[in-house]
Design a protein around this motif. Structure first.
Motif: not given
Length: 469
Positions: A200-201, A203-206, A208, A233
């Protein structure tokens, strides 16, 4: 994220409890039947004792009432009947009215189905019934004892037994669930929660890289999932960076290419003026200059077209296929060509649902390649020609573009549909076939090269549903 009552841990605990209770229900039925059978056997033993008393007393009819009442009360019975050698003896409580009906329970029948059914009947119907318990003395099948008694005491004790068993099963289920939950939580749920939160994290900031999951040393399926997720990832992060760089680079190239094309256009106008001079040296060098500038302009235009074409989705409308191919042949320079014969074998009545501009672009590239291949060999090919044919099956439409030229060299076939690498001629960009393939796939079809002994053939295969007439 899942809610407090929809998480995996809650589902696991609830599933374990339900499974244990279901197992206990399966176990409970024979257990209740055995309890009922044991209870009835105890009452029958009192009847056996009474029968032995009757055997021991010469005149059984004159037994003291106190003794018989004590025997019957200890058994909870209303009466006891002792049958032997065709004779029957009865002892009953004093001042008790015998019931008119009684349910017979033959303890000599011990099949599981009858025992379970009897236990269920006692629970449901046993509050007001009277039982007639029939059995025999051990080792003496000719001596039959019958005990007449109310069923309510049996039902009360069976309900108490069932309640105790239920609470014991529930406590066992809760304890087992708690132990299994702690065990499963450490091995399964906690790692899954960590992976789920990471996905989830990420997907919000790929972009990073610090959010890329760090895999553990586990060798089971969870460890494999962690390593595969980390690899995925990492690939997504690298791909996004590369695409961002390529997008920035493509924007810069497009601007440079646009300015270069304007500059080349000015140079072309100048070269045309120079070509009209009477100087012999200029006349000898001018054609080469003009050709080089034309190639540079064509290269710049191809790059711009490739950038524009790849991002535009098709907008299907009804299209006359025969007319569209003729227009594509005209744009490709085949219609009216002095030496190459153009033949369109597609019937006039064929109409399809396609984007007319993009569909014409597919055949413009294919037909232009065929024309350039035939022009490159000059007069070495007898009666040069380019033709398009249509073949139909229940599922597909196949449009074949064929020429009788020299064919493709092996080097060109290796990267035939790769942009900037699949050109069959020197100085080409290889964008024509790459664009044609992308546009064909956008219409749900595929573009393929068909090897044949002479010439070159490309097949544009489209789904049959594209045809509307």
């Amino acid at each position: 994220m899942p809610g407090p009552f929809s998480g995996l841990s809650v589902k696991i605990i609830a599933t374990i409890i339900v499974v244990i209770l279901a197992v206990e229900i399966v176990i409970y039925l024979p257990s209740a039947a055995n309890f009922r059978q044991s209870w009835l056997n105890d009452r029958l033993r009192v009847g056996v004792v009474a029968a032995r008393v009757l055997d021991a007393v010469p005149d059984a009819m004159n037994l003291p009432r106190m003794l018989t009442d004590r025997l019957l009360t200890s058994a909870g019975a209303l009466a006891i009947v002792y049958r032997r050698e065709g004779q029957s003896q009865l002892i009953e409580l004093e001042n008790v009215t015998m019931p008119r009906e009684a349910v017979t329970v033959d303890l000599r029948q011990r099949d599981p189905a009858s025992l379970i059914l009897g236990a269920l009947e006692t629970l449901v119907l046993g509050s007001n019934r009277t039982l007639r318990i029939v059995g025999e003395e051990d080792g003496m099948p000719d001596r039959v004892i019958e005990v007449l008694m109310p069923e309510a005491p049996l039902r009360r004790e069976l309900l108490l037994y069932s309640r105790n068993l239920f609470f014991l099963s529930l406590i066992l289920a809760i304890i087992t669930s708690a132990v299994l939950y702690v065990f499963v939580s450490r091995i399964l749920i906690a790692p899954i929660r960590r992976l789920t939160g990471n996905m989830v994290e990420f997907s919000e900031a790929p972009e990073n890289a610090a959010l890329i999951v760090t895999p553990s040393d586990r060798r089971d399926e969870i460890g494999i999932m962690e390593r595969e997720l980390a690899a995925m990832e990492s690939d997504i992060y690298s791909m996004l960076r590369q695409r961002r760089h390529l997008a920035d680079l493509g924007l810069a190239v497009a601007k440079i290419n646009h300015d270069l094309r304007n500059t080349l256009t000015s140079a072309q106008l100048l070269s045309d003026q120079v070509a009209n001079l009477d100087d012999p040296k200029v006349q000898r060098l001018a054609p080469r200059l003009v050709l080089s500038i034309d190639k540079a302009i064509g290269f710049a235009q191809s790059v711009l077209d490739y950038g524009r074409q790849s991002a535009t989705p098709p907008r299907p409308v009804p299209v006359d296929l025969h007319l569209l191919l003729d227009e594509a042949a005209f744009d490709a320079g085949l219609v009216g060509h002095p030496s190459i014969r153009w033949t369109n074998h597609v019937p006039d009545a064929v109409s399809i649902s396609a984007d007319p501009d993009q569909f014409a672009r597919i055949f413009d590239n294919l037909l232009k390649n065929a024309r350039e291949a035939l022009e490159a060999v000059g007069g070495k090919v007898e009666a040069p020609q380019v033709e398009v044919t249509l073949a139909e099956t229940p599922d597909w439409l196949t449009l074949s573009v064929t020429d009788n030229g020299p064919g493709l060299p092996p080097r060109a076939r290796e990267n035939l549909f790769v942009a900037f690498e699949g050109s069959a001629k020197a100085g080409g960009t290889g964008l024509g076939l790459a664009i044609a393939r992308e546009l064909t796939e956008a219409h749900g079809g595929k573009l393929s090269f068909v090897d044949q002994p002479l010439g070159t053939r490309f097949d544009v295969t489209l789904p049959r549903s594209i045809r509307i007439a």
